[in-house]
Design a protein around this motif. Structure first.
Motif, PDB file in Angstrom:
ATOM      1  N   THR A 157       0.833  -1.211   0.000  1.00  0.00           N
ATOM      2  CA  THR A 157       0.000   0.000   0.000  1.00  0.00           C
ATOM      3  C   THR A 157       0.861   1.253   0.000  1.00  0.00           C
ATOM      4  O   THR A 157       0.584   2.226  -0.714  1.00  0.00           O
ATOM      5  CB  THR A 157      -0.929  -0.010   1.220  1.00  0.00           C
ATOM      6  OG1 THR A 157      -1.712  -1.207   1.213  1.00  0.00           O
ATOM      7  CG2 THR A 157      -1.848   1.197   1.209  1.00  0.00           C
ATOM      8  N   VAL A 158       1.926   1.232   0.814  1.00  0.00           N
ATOM      9  CA  VAL A 158       2.842   2.385   0.857  1.00  0.00           C
ATOM     10  C   VAL A 158       3.485   2.608  -0.508  1.00  0.00           C
ATOM     11  O   VAL A 158       3.595   3.755  -0.984  1.00  0.00           O
ATOM     12  CB  VAL A 158       3.913   2.155   1.942  1.00  0.00           C
ATOM     13  CG1 VAL A 158       5.000   3.219   1.854  1.00  0.00           C
ATOM     14  CG2 VAL A 158       3.284   2.186   3.322  1.00  0.00           C
ATOM     15  N   ALA A 159       3.910   1.512  -1.168  1.00  0.00           N
ATOM     16  CA  ALA A 159       4.538   1.638  -2.490  1.00  0.00           C
ATOM     17  C   ALA A 159       3.561   2.213  -3.504  1.00  0.00           C
ATOM     18  O   ALA A 159       3.932   3.039  -4.342  1.00  0.00           O
ATOM     19  CB  ALA A 159       5.048   0.273  -2.951  1.00  0.00           C
ATOM     20  N   GLU A 160       2.298   1.780  -3.427  1.00  0.00           N
ATOM     21  CA  GLU A 160       1.288   2.312  -4.352  1.00  0.00           C
ATOM     22  C   GLU A 160       1.086   3.812  -4.138  1.00  0.00           C
ATOM     23  O   GLU A 160       0.998   4.583  -5.106  1.00  0.00           O
ATOM     24  CB  GLU A 160      -0.025   1.556  -4.161  1.00  0.00           C
ATOM     25  CG  GLU A 160       0.029   0.111  -4.643  1.00  0.00           C
ATOM     26  CD  GLU A 160      -1.258  -0.630  -4.363  1.00  0.00           C
ATOM     27  OE1 GLU A 160      -2.146  -0.040  -3.693  1.00  0.00           O
ATOM     28  OE2 GLU A 160      -1.407  -1.779  -4.819  1.00  0.00           O
ATOM     29  N   PHE A 161       1.008   4.232  -2.887  1.00  0.00           N
ATOM     30  CA  PHE A 161       0.821   5.660  -2.608  1.00  0.00           C
ATOM     31  C   PHE A 161       2.050   6.463  -3.036  1.00  0.00           C
ATOM     32  O   PHE A 161       1.914   7.575  -3.577  1.00  0.00           O
ATOM     33  CB  PHE A 161       0.541   5.875  -1.118  1.00  0.00           C
ATOM     34  CG  PHE A 161      -0.886   5.644  -0.732  1.00  0.00           C
ATOM     35  CD1 PHE A 161      -1.872   6.556  -1.077  1.00  0.00           C
ATOM     36  CD2 PHE A 161      -1.256   4.521  -0.025  1.00  0.00           C
ATOM     37  CE1 PHE A 161      -3.197   6.348  -0.726  1.00  0.00           C
ATOM     38  CE2 PHE A 161      -2.580   4.300   0.334  1.00  0.00           C
ATOM     39  CZ  PHE A 161      -3.545   5.211  -0.016  1.00  0.00           C
ATOM     40  N   GLU A 162       3.248   5.916  -2.796  1.00  0.00           N
ATOM     41  CA  GLU A 162       4.453   6.622  -3.224  1.00  0.00           C
ATOM     42  C   GLU A 162       4.521   6.730  -4.744  1.00  0.00           C
ATOM     43  O   GLU A 162       4.924   7.772  -5.283  1.00  0.00           O
ATOM     44  CB  GLU A 162       5.684   5.883  -2.687  1.00  0.00           C
ATOM     45  CG  GLU A 162       5.875   6.028  -1.187  1.00  0.00           C
ATOM     46  CD  GLU A 162       7.101   5.277  -0.698  1.00  0.00           C
ATOM     47  OE1 GLU A 162       7.672   4.498  -1.509  1.00  0.00           O
ATOM     48  OE2 GLU A 162       7.498   5.462   0.476  1.00  0.00           O
ATOM     49  N   ALA A 163       4.138   5.650  -5.449  1.00  0.00           N
ATOM     50  CA  ALA A 163       4.131   5.694  -6.910  1.00  0.00           C
ATOM     51  C   ALA A 163       3.131   6.724  -7.420  1.00  0.00           C
ATOM     52  O   ALA A 163       3.403   7.473  -8.369  1.00  0.00           O
ATOM     53  CB  ALA A 163       3.812   4.307  -7.473  1.00  0.00           C
ATOM     54  N   GLU A 164       1.961   6.778  -6.780  1.00  0.00           N
ATOM     55  CA  GLU A 164       0.955   7.751  -7.193  1.00  0.00           C
ATOM     56  C   GLU A 164       1.452   9.176  -6.937  1.00  0.00           C
ATOM     57  O   GLU A 164       1.263  10.072  -7.772  1.00  0.00           O
ATOM     58  CB  GLU A 164      -0.336   7.500  -6.414  1.00  0.00           C
ATOM     59  CG  GLU A 164      -1.479   8.443  -6.760  1.00  0.00           C
ATOM     60  CD  GLU A 164      -1.973   8.296  -8.183  1.00  0.00           C
ATOM     61  OE1 GLU A 164      -2.647   9.219  -8.674  1.00  0.00           O
ATOM     62  OE2 GLU A 164      -1.675   7.251  -8.805  1.00  0.00           O
ATOM     63  N   ALA A 165       2.113   9.384  -5.791  1.00  0.00           N
ATOM     64  CA  ALA A 165       2.662  10.710  -5.507  1.00  0.00           C
ATOM     65  C   ALA A 165       3.749  11.085  -6.508  1.00  0.00           C
ATOM     66  O   ALA A 165       3.817  12.234  -6.971  1.00  0.00           O
ATOM     67  CB  ALA A 165       3.217  10.742  -4.080  1.00  0.00           C
TER      68      ALA A 165
END
Length: 325
Positions: free
Chosen positions: A184-192
């Protein structure tokens, strides 16, 4: 006063005092006469016949709790320990059944809890055991109520207070949870990161657009200035071609001067030889002359080609009746 009389008085006092007894609140007392059930006494001061009636036992009417720990296996072959808390009490109207029909109520309740839990949990996977623990508790309560009502007991509530799987399974679940959170953290970082890249691209595009607009405005003003310069030179007898060549050469030398004025500049303008200005001027004059010759030849060719305006049709128009007359 002789000794037998004293003994008689003491014995009589003992008989009198043993005729009375007290019963605490939320407690019932079973009275038997010669080993046979006589009555149930409630809280307060009570009377019985000495030497004939006796207190067979006391029954607690308060809500009691029994904690049962069961180890069983789930549908996905995971061993798990469950702690089931059973809250029960004796029904006041059925104290006789609770006292005479069931000798060890705790053991009886424990057996039923084991039976129900080991029948329900193997039908569920480990995750479902956590999600449906209330269903397990309801099943235990239903089964216990059906069985224990016969013995004068009622089940107030049953609670699955703890679910403890094997330590290796627990560690695996923690790793799965940690991996899911990292995902989940990786997905949010990728989106950011994507948002930052898009915003940067939009900013660069806007910058390029404004830069292009500025260059266009600059070139427009330069062109307007060149037109004005050519007009001024024409007024003093210099034709347009010579004026354009003069302006280009002037700009060439102005550029060389600007480059030389910056001591830290590493820009080289080619060609930069002393005769570069005169060569550029000669080349421009020659190109202008060649373009004039080409333009004159095109004009002559256009004059030789005449459009055909008197084209006659290849058929004759029929005469009308009036013309034949």
């Amino acid at each position: 006063m002789n000794i037998p009389f004293i003994i008689l008085i003491i014995f009589g006092l003992f008989i009198f005092l043993s005729s009375f007894f007290t019963v605490k609140q939320q407690t019932s007392v079973i009275i038997e006469r010669f080993g046979k059930f006589l009555s149930v006494r409630t809280s307060g001061l009570q009377l019985k016949i000495p030497m004939i009636d006796r207190i067979a036992g006391r029954v607690n009417l308060k809500i009691q709790q029994l904690d049962v720990i069961i180890e069983t296996k789930t549908k996905d072959n995971v061993f798990v320990k469950l702690k089931v808390s059973v809250q029960f009490m004796v029904i006041k109207e059925t104290v006789y059944d609770a006292f005479y029909k069931l000798e060890y109520p705790h053991d009886q309740i424990t057996s039923y809890v084991f039976d129900v839990v080991r029948a329900e949990v193997p039908k569920l996977k480990l995750d479902d055991v956590f999600e449906r623990k209330d269903d397990i508790a309801i099943a235990v309560k239903r089964e216990l109520n059906e069985a224990m009502t016969t013995y004068g007991y009622t089940i107030i509530n049953t609670l699955v207070t703890d679910i403890d799987p094997d330590i290796q399974v627990k560690n695996a679940m923690n790793r799965i949870n940690a991996a899911d959170r990292e995902k989940t953290v990786a997905e949010f970082e990728a989106e950011a990161s994507r948002i930052r890249i898009v915003a940067k691209a939009k900013a660069e595009a806007e910058s390029k657009r404004l830069q292009g607009q500025g260059i266009a405005d600059q070139r427009r003003e330069i062109a307007r200035g060149l037109v004005e310069s050519v007009d001024v030179l024409n007024k003093v007898g210099i034709n347009s071609q010579e004026a354009s060549a003069l302006i280009v050469v002037t700009q060439h030398y102005d550029t060389l001067q600007a480059i030389g004025a910056d001591a830290n500049s590493n820009l080289i303008l080619l060609p930069n030889s002393p005769q570069a200005g005169s060569d550029m001027l000669n080349n421009m004059v020659a190109s202008f002359s060649a373009s004039n010759q080409v333009g004159e030849m095109m004009k002559k060719n256009n004059k030789k080609v005449k459009p055909k305006t008197d084209i006659k049709p290849d058929y004759e128009t029929p005469e009308t009746p009036e013309a034949t007359e």
